[in-house]
Design a protein around this motif. Structure first.
Motif, mmCIF file in Angstrom:
data_model
loop_
_atom_site.group_PDB
_atom_site.id
_atom_site.type_symbol
_atom_site.label_atom_id
_atom_site.label_comp_id
_atom_site.label_asym_id
_atom_site.label_seq_id
_atom_site.Cartn_x
_atom_site.Cartn_y
_atom_site.Cartn_z
ATOM 1 N N GLY A 1 0.836 -1.198 0.000
ATOM 2 C CA GLY A 1 0.000 0.000 0.000
ATOM 3 C C GLY A 1 0.872 1.249 0.000
ATOM 4 O O GLY A 1 2.109 1.164 0.045
ATOM 5 N N ALA A 2 0.197 2.408 -0.031
ATOM 6 C CA ALA A 2 0.931 3.674 0.009
ATOM 7 C C ALA A 2 1.389 3.976 1.430
ATOM 8 O O ALA A 2 2.449 4.550 1.652
ATOM 9 N N GLY A 3 0.572 3.581 2.401
ATOM 10 C CA GLY A 3 0.863 3.899 3.795
ATOM 11 C C GLY A 3 1.739 2.827 4.433
ATOM 12 O O GLY A 3 1.614 1.646 4.120
ATOM 13 N N PHE B 1 -2.691 6.379 -6.698
ATOM 14 C CA PHE B 1 -3.525 6.701 -5.541
ATOM 15 C C PHE B 1 -4.145 8.092 -5.616
ATOM 16 O O PHE B 1 -5.277 8.294 -5.219
ATOM 17 N N ARG C 1 -5.372 8.508 7.506
ATOM 18 C CA ARG C 1 -5.434 7.381 8.432
ATOM 19 C C ARG C 1 -6.366 7.712 9.592
ATOM 20 O O ARG C 1 -6.419 8.872 10.052
ATOM 21 N N HIS D 1 -12.312 1.720 3.830
ATOM 22 C CA HIS D 1 -10.901 1.873 3.421
ATOM 23 C C HIS D 1 -10.696 1.446 1.954
ATOM 24 O O HIS D 1 -9.865 0.586 1.657
ATOM 25 N N ALA E 1 -8.584 4.370 -2.208
ATOM 26 C CA ALA E 1 -7.535 4.092 -3.207
ATOM 27 C C ALA E 1 -7.009 2.686 -2.946
ATOM 28 O O ALA E 1 -6.541 2.393 -1.855
ATOM 29 N N THR F 1 -4.515 -0.520 -4.211
ATOM 30 C CA THR F 1 -3.374 -0.898 -5.049
ATOM 31 C C THR F 1 -3.843 -1.915 -6.085
ATOM 32 O O THR F 1 -4.459 -2.915 -5.739
#
Ligand code: GLV
Length: 311
Positions: free
Chosen positions: A68-70, A93, A225, A273, A276, A278
């Motif tokens: 993921g991005a986070g 994203f 978040r 959630h 966005a 992936t």
């Protein structure tokens, strides 16, 4: 660096196996998170997943790649072995999140909820839209996601202010502020949009004190978040009307517990959630590129996480 055995976990495991098996030049074990054993964890010298599974220890691996991005699941309030390289997925994203935000903002401006209710009671009740043009938004986070959101909103005439740690001027926004200096602009915002990663600095950042500086009737969108938002303070701000609507794609505990008061609030829109996600193709490409770069000992990568910074 040598990368010979990669453990791949999470919802993309079979797609990544298919796409990478023949090209990655390392042994792969790909499986759902719940199937990972101690033995799998010990076998690998690299780990790719959305989050660490139970038993994960960063010192075990030369390289960890977040799908993921986070990356807060890997490093926020957890220790990280300094020699382990952590990279993350950067990709599409921004566009996805821009569409998500615009979707809710336009539905609000065009009064979709009100007309839906009227249709249910067969009522013909004209009401004008409130155009987005001329409204103002404060976007927290001025990285590629925040910039893309700003571009989409500005195209519709929204005035967009960007808030970041440093407050550096960025032409993607109509103006910029540092976090500490944002108070002035918050008082003018119609929309607050959080795209920030969860770090020590952004934890519980959206709290009663920040809400106090808003004008009445501001709307909040959280696509960053859940840990950045104090949910009880949000509920208090909804009760007073300081915040009139909250769109939450992320919450402090996911899945949101059935007993959370957020579920039943008419002014709160909850999504699980998904703002966005992936994609398998981009995840595979980036994992492969990153793996190849690290093998060439190319350590300065644009998707490398600075552990001390938290993203
Ligand atoms: C989603 O939140 C991600 O980290 O990609």
């Amino acid at each position: 660096m040598k990368i010979e055995r990669i453990l791949v976990t999470g919802r993309l495991h079979s797609e990544l196996e298919q796409r990478l098996r023949a090209v990655i030049g390392a042994e792969l074990r790909c499986m759902p998170e719940q199937d990972v054993s101690e033995q799998d964890l010990a076998w690998a010298d690299a780990y790719a997943g959305f989050r660490p599974v139970p038993g994960f220890r960063s010192e075990q691996y030369r390289w960890v790649h977040a799908l993921g991005a986070g990356v807060d699941a890997f490093i926020h309030r957890r220790s990280w072995h300094p020699a382990t390289v952590l990279t993350r997925t950067t990709g599409d994203f921004g566009r996805q999140i821009a569409e998500y935000c615009l979707g809710y903002m336009l539905a609000d401006a065009q009064r979709h909820d009100a007309f839906r209710h009227r249709q249910a009671t067969r009522e013909w009740g004209p009401q004008a839209a409130v155009p987005l043009a001329g409204q103002s938004a404060v976007v927290f986070g001025t990285g590629s996601i925040g910039q893309t959101v700003a571009g989409a909103l500005r195209a519709l005439g929204v005035k967009v202010w960007g808030v970041s740690l440093q407050g550096k001027r960025d032409p993607a926004f109509d103006g910029n502020s540092a976090l500490e200096e944002a108070t002035g602009i918050l008082g003018q915002a119609d929309w607050l949009i959080n795209t920030l990663p969860l770090t020590e600095k952004t934890e519980a950042m959206f709290n009663a004190k920040l809400f106090h500086g808003l004008k009445d009737g501001c709307a909040l969108i959280n696509v960053g978040r859940g840990g950045s938002l104090v949910e009880k303070d949000l509920i208090a701000a909804l009760d007073t009307g300081r915040i009139r609507m909250a769109v939450l794609d992320v919450v402090s505990e996911e899945p949101l517990p059935a007993e959370s008061p957020l579920w039943s609030r008419e002014e709160v829109k909850i999504t699980p959630h998904i703002a966005a996600l992936t994609g398998g193709r981009e995840a595979a490409l980036q994992l492969l590129d990153t793996c190849n770069a690290l093998r060439r000992d190319q350590m300065k990568l644009p998707n490398r996480v600075q552990i001390e910074r938290g993203y």
